[in-house]
Scaffold this motif. Sequence first.
Motif, PDB file in Angstrom:
ATOM      1  N   THR A 351     -58.026 -26.226 -23.578  1.00  0.00           N
ATOM      2  CA  THR A 351     -58.498 -27.579 -23.249  1.00  0.00           C
ATOM      3  C   THR A 351     -57.497 -28.262 -22.320  1.00  0.00           C
ATOM      4  O   THR A 351     -56.310 -28.348 -22.615  1.00  0.00           O
ATOM      5  CB  THR A 351     -58.680 -28.436 -24.519  1.00  0.00           C
ATOM      6  N   LYS A 352     -58.007 -28.736 -21.176  1.00  0.00           N
ATOM      7  CA  LYS A 352     -57.164 -29.405 -20.194  1.00  0.00           C
ATOM      8  C   LYS A 352     -57.878 -30.645 -19.657  1.00  0.00           C
ATOM      9  O   LYS A 352     -59.111 -30.650 -19.499  1.00  0.00           O
ATOM     10  CB  LYS A 352     -56.832 -28.478 -19.024  1.00  0.00           C
ATOM     11  N   ALA A 353     -57.083 -31.668 -19.362  1.00  0.00           N
ATOM     12  CA  ALA A 353     -57.584 -32.872 -18.702  1.00  0.00           C
ATOM     13  C   ALA A 353     -56.940 -32.965 -17.327  1.00  0.00           C
ATOM     14  O   ALA A 353     -55.776 -32.588 -17.139  1.00  0.00           O
ATOM     15  CB  ALA A 353     -57.258 -34.117 -19.526  1.00  0.00           C
ATOM     16  N   PHE A 354     -57.698 -33.500 -16.357  1.00  0.00           N
ATOM     17  CA  PHE A 354     -57.221 -33.602 -14.977  1.00  0.00           C
ATOM     18  C   PHE A 354     -57.484 -35.014 -14.445  1.00  0.00           C
ATOM     19  O   PHE A 354     -58.606 -35.537 -14.590  1.00  0.00           O
ATOM     20  CB  PHE A 354     -57.953 -32.606 -14.064  1.00  0.00           C
ATOM     21  N   HIS A 355     -56.483 -35.588 -13.828  1.00  0.00           N
ATOM     22  CA  HIS A 355     -56.670 -36.860 -13.119  1.00  0.00           C
ATOM     23  C   HIS A 355     -55.562 -36.971 -12.066  1.00  0.00           C
ATOM     24  O   HIS A 355     -54.376 -36.997 -12.425  1.00  0.00           O
ATOM     25  CB  HIS A 355     -56.604 -38.048 -14.078  1.00  0.00           C
ATOM     26  N   PRO A 356     -55.916 -37.041 -10.792  1.00  0.00           N
ATOM     27  CA  PRO A 356     -54.900 -36.991  -9.740  1.00  0.00           C
ATOM     28  C   PRO A 356     -54.231 -38.344  -9.486  1.00  0.00           C
ATOM     29  O   PRO A 356     -54.101 -38.787  -8.343  1.00  0.00           O
ATOM     30  CB  PRO A 356     -55.706 -36.529  -8.519  1.00  0.00           C
ATOM     31  N   PHE A 357     -53.826 -38.982 -10.557  1.00  0.00           N
ATOM     32  CA  PHE A 357     -53.075 -40.230 -10.457  1.00  0.00           C
ATOM     33  C   PHE A 357     -51.974 -40.172 -11.504  1.00  0.00           C
ATOM     34  O   PHE A 357     -51.844 -39.198 -12.237  1.00  0.00           O
ATOM     35  CB  PHE A 357     -53.994 -41.443 -10.658  1.00  0.00           C
ATOM     36  N   GLN A 410     -59.331 -17.190 -21.260  1.00  0.00           N
ATOM     37  CA  GLN A 410     -60.118 -17.619 -22.418  1.00  0.00           C
ATOM     38  C   GLN A 410     -61.198 -18.610 -21.994  1.00  0.00           C
ATOM     39  O   GLN A 410     -61.128 -19.210 -20.908  1.00  0.00           O
ATOM     40  CB  GLN A 410     -59.195 -18.300 -23.433  1.00  0.00           C
ATOM     41  N   PRO A 411     -62.193 -18.804 -22.845  1.00  0.00           N
ATOM     42  CA  PRO A 411     -63.125 -19.903 -22.598  1.00  0.00           C
ATOM     43  C   PRO A 411     -62.362 -21.229 -22.520  1.00  0.00           C
ATOM     44  O   PRO A 411     -61.327 -21.390 -23.176  1.00  0.00           O
ATOM     45  CB  PRO A 411     -64.054 -19.861 -23.810  1.00  0.00           C
ATOM     46  N   PHE A 412     -62.850 -22.165 -21.724  1.00  0.00           N
ATOM     47  CA  PHE A 412     -62.105 -23.408 -21.543  1.00  0.00           C
ATOM     48  C   PHE A 412     -63.029 -24.623 -21.545  1.00  0.00           C
ATOM     49  O   PHE A 412     -64.216 -24.534 -21.221  1.00  0.00           O
ATOM     50  CB  PHE A 412     -61.289 -23.377 -20.245  1.00  0.00           C
ATOM     51  N   PHE A 413     -62.444 -25.744 -21.946  1.00  0.00           N
ATOM     52  CA  PHE A 413     -63.079 -27.053 -21.816  1.00  0.00           C
ATOM     53  C   PHE A 413     -62.180 -27.886 -20.907  1.00  0.00           C
ATOM     54  O   PHE A 413     -61.037 -28.178 -21.237  1.00  0.00           O
ATOM     55  CB  PHE A 413     -63.226 -27.739 -23.182  1.00  0.00           C
ATOM     56  N   PHE A 414     -62.694 -28.231 -19.717  1.00  0.00           N
ATOM     57  CA  PHE A 414     -61.963 -29.041 -18.755  1.00  0.00           C
ATOM     58  C   PHE A 414     -62.635 -30.408 -18.638  1.00  0.00           C
ATOM     59  O   PHE A 414     -63.869 -30.488 -18.548  1.00  0.00           O
ATOM     60  CB  PHE A 414     -61.953 -28.387 -17.370  1.00  0.00           C
ATOM     61  N   PHE A 415     -61.817 -31.436 -18.638  1.00  0.00           N
ATOM     62  CA  PHE A 415     -62.327 -32.794 -18.425  1.00  0.00           C
ATOM     63  C   PHE A 415     -61.567 -33.399 -17.256  1.00  0.00           C
ATOM     64  O   PHE A 415     -60.334 -33.466 -17.278  1.00  0.00           O
ATOM     65  CB  PHE A 415     -62.141 -33.663 -19.671  1.00  0.00           C
ATOM     66  N   ALA A 416     -62.295 -33.807 -16.220  1.00  0.00           N
ATOM     67  CA  ALA A 416     -61.662 -34.331 -15.010  1.00  0.00           C
ATOM     68  C   ALA A 416     -62.178 -35.725 -14.692  1.00  0.00           C
ATOM     69  O   ALA A 416     -63.377 -36.001 -14.820  1.00  0.00           O
ATOM     70  CB  ALA A 416     -61.926 -33.392 -13.831  1.00  0.00           C
ATOM     71  N   VAL A 417     -61.263 -36.587 -14.261  1.00  0.00           N
ATOM     72  CA  VAL A 417     -61.604 -37.932 -13.792  1.00  0.00           C
ATOM     73  C   VAL A 417     -61.216 -37.999 -12.322  1.00  0.00           C
ATOM     74  O   VAL A 417     -60.038 -37.856 -11.974  1.00  0.00           O
ATOM     75  CB  VAL A 417     -60.857 -39.027 -14.581  1.00  0.00           C
ATOM     76  N   THR A 418     -62.188 -38.190 -11.444  1.00  0.00           N
ATOM     77  CA  THR A 418     -61.894 -38.228 -10.021  1.00  0.00           C
ATOM     78  C   THR A 418     -61.318 -39.589  -9.635  1.00  0.00           C
ATOM     79  O   THR A 418     -61.328 -40.539 -10.427  1.00  0.00           O
ATOM     80  CB  THR A 418     -63.154 -37.954  -9.183  1.00  0.00           C
ATOM     81  N   LEU A 419     -60.855 -39.685  -8.388  1.00  0.00           N
ATOM     82  CA  LEU A 419     -60.196 -40.913  -7.934  1.00  0.00           C
ATOM     83  C   LEU A 419     -60.720 -41.415  -6.592  1.00  0.00           C
ATOM     84  O   LEU A 419     -60.630 -42.600  -6.283  1.00  0.00           O
ATOM     85  CB  LEU A 419     -58.689 -40.664  -7.840  1.00  0.00           C
ATOM     86  N   GLN A 420     -61.296 -40.520  -5.805  1.00  0.00           N
ATOM     87  CA  GLN A 420     -61.652 -40.860  -4.432  1.00  0.00           C
ATOM     88  C   GLN A 420     -62.604 -42.054  -4.342  1.00  0.00           C
ATOM     89  O   GLN A 420     -62.519 -42.863  -3.422  1.00  0.00           O
ATOM     90  CB  GLN A 420     -62.284 -39.650  -3.737  1.00  0.00           C
ATOM     91  N   GLY A 421     -63.507 -42.182  -5.292  1.00  0.00           N
ATOM     92  CA  GLY A 421     -64.520 -43.233  -5.218  1.00  0.00           C
ATOM     93  C   GLY A 421     -64.048 -44.612  -5.615  1.00  0.00           C
ATOM     94  O   GLY A 421     -64.837 -45.554  -5.661  1.00  0.00           O
ATOM     95  N   HIS A 422     -62.749 -44.754  -5.903  1.00  0.00           N
ATOM     96  CA  HIS A 422     -62.227 -46.049  -6.376  1.00  0.00           C
ATOM     97  C   HIS A 422     -62.282 -47.106  -5.274  1.00  0.00           C
ATOM     98  O   HIS A 422     -61.996 -46.836  -4.114  1.00  0.00           O
ATOM     99  CB  HIS A 422     -60.788 -45.870  -6.859  1.00  0.00           C
ATOM    100  N   GLY A 423     -62.662 -48.314  -5.635  1.00  0.00           N
ATOM    101  CA  GLY A 423     -62.653 -49.429  -4.700  1.00  0.00           C
ATOM    102  C   GLY A 423     -61.302 -50.097  -4.659  1.00  0.00           C
ATOM    103  O   GLY A 423     -60.397 -49.749  -5.423  1.00  0.00           O
TER     104      GLY A 423
END
Length: 631
Positions: A351-357, A410-423
């Motif tokens: 299990t991994k989380a991703f957020h480019p900030f 292994q099987p994985f659960f990834f959760f990502a929050v993008t940033l490009q669309g931020h105002g």
Amino acid sequence: MFPAIGRSGDASFENAKVLQVVLQVLTTGLIALLTVVASEWLARGTFVDIGDYMTSTSRAGMVAVGIVFLLLLFMDALVGRAHQSSVLLVPLALLPAFFSGQKQLYLSDPLYPSDLLFGRQIMELLPVMVAAQPLTALAVAAATIAITAILGILIYKSRKLFVRISMRSRIARLAVSLPILASFVSLMDPMAFSAVRDRLNIVPMMWDQKENYRHNGFLMAFAFNVPMARISAPDGYSQPAITDIPSDRVPASFYSGRQADVIVVMSESLWDPTRLTSVRYSQDPMPTIRSVASGNMFSPEFGGMTANVEFEALTGFSNAFLPYGSIPYQQYIRRPLPSLATFFESKGYVTKAFHPFQSWFWNRQNVYQALGFQQFRSEENMPAMDKRGIFASDDALTRYIIKEADNTAQPFFFFAVTLQGHGPYEEHRYVKNTVEVDAPTLSDAPTKTLATYTQGVKEADQSLKMLMDWAKKRQRETIIVMFGDHLPPLGEVYTESGYMPNVVATRKASVPTMKREHETPLVVWSSKRGVQKDIGSVSPSQLPHVIVRLAGYRHPYYTGVLGRVAERYTVVDRHQLIGRNAKSQADWSMAGVVDPLIRDYRMLQHDVMFGEGYGLGRFFPEQALRLQPNS
């Protein structure tokens, strides 16, 4: 003026001393009056309604003046000089009011005490705000410097500017102010009835914060929200009540699932701009999303508060059961909580989380650990990414996720929050906008805002296509879920196009209006099973049910409790419940009688987040094992 007021003459002129005290008190009252009026003007952004607030016998304006007056008297008595406390108290009243006005302008909600926990985030976004409105930013900066300089001078020279108060006068001020202020403290619990508060026309309206701030004024409404971090148990909460909540009849361990990989992408401010029917585009900015659309996400937020949507999507819990204006990521997640991450980890997933900030943003570093993610990839430990403006591009983030997936056996659960669309959506974020916007009803600035935003939607769509094309080539099944967290803060685009009457969404309205102003795209797709159609318009809290079920698992909470809720309701919002038959129950939480299904849902959420955890072993067996010592 103050030295002149305070200069004492000969001790024999007793009348002069009395006059001096009277003038000091009157001046304190004038400062209090001006402070309240100024705070209301800053918080509301207009003088409209302030006159009625200050003069109407059914409003609490003069009560607020009285409280500020007593605070000034009390503080002057402590420091020993007349009016010296105003140097501290007046800015403390006006600055939050100013920020409340700005927050309401962009996010539709006033300032809450919990907002002060993430002031650092506002500072990080200042460069973008400056780029979007440079003249306004320059004016605010100049005013800030001037006010700071004035305050610094006043503080430096305060011992000479403000006259000394005699000991007798200090005792008198304390004797008057302290008992009354102490009694007001007891009135600040919004959940307890107070006859005195009722007679003073102070009405805490915690269910409708806009009206709460309008009726009671900024200072008093802000004070009412201070206790909202204290959570009370729902009526009837007990171990027997939790025991009586039904779960799945079949044990969760009976279903081993298909070991499908799961990637959930919460796309920042993703929305369908073609819903603006008065605007024409040279091409569809989101053809991929449209072709694989499963339904819509009914966001509880607008223009911001991403973390609240994320909280629901990861936990299956609902903001509808928490105090209005609260932010669970900031206030409530202080201990390990079950989530999709803990569930999939119990099935052998990575299990991994991703957020480019930065990892502190929305307190994610601590929250993701509490939610059971094994790893969190943030700006600090990601490679440098291509940018769109100052934000990491969706393309770069997607490529990084694919690389991480390819390196995970292994099987994985990834959760990502993008940033490009931020105002905000500054004009030159992109080298070239490839989607031309024809908006005859929009003025120049909103047209440029919409063009920038639409280009971002196109690139988000392209990133989804890249992710799906990659998944189709994989041997193991890959489930991809993508949704927008809330509508973008497009400002006058909404009003000038006629899409909404205001630049921010409505919090309480009919079902069609709420869907119009709160729905974002939702994609649920499997590389082996295709698009999951006809999901409808659902709350983020329903996503765990959809994901766990599609992955082939059963779970006492995610498919049991949430599954039963999903059979009857598509949207669980603090202002209304929307049923499968599209009928709504407005103000359901105030109806007195609550559907037992919703009652159990709320009670179990409280049990896990704040209570004794009576139901952990039965409804979240993976979490119970996680909390065992030396496990």
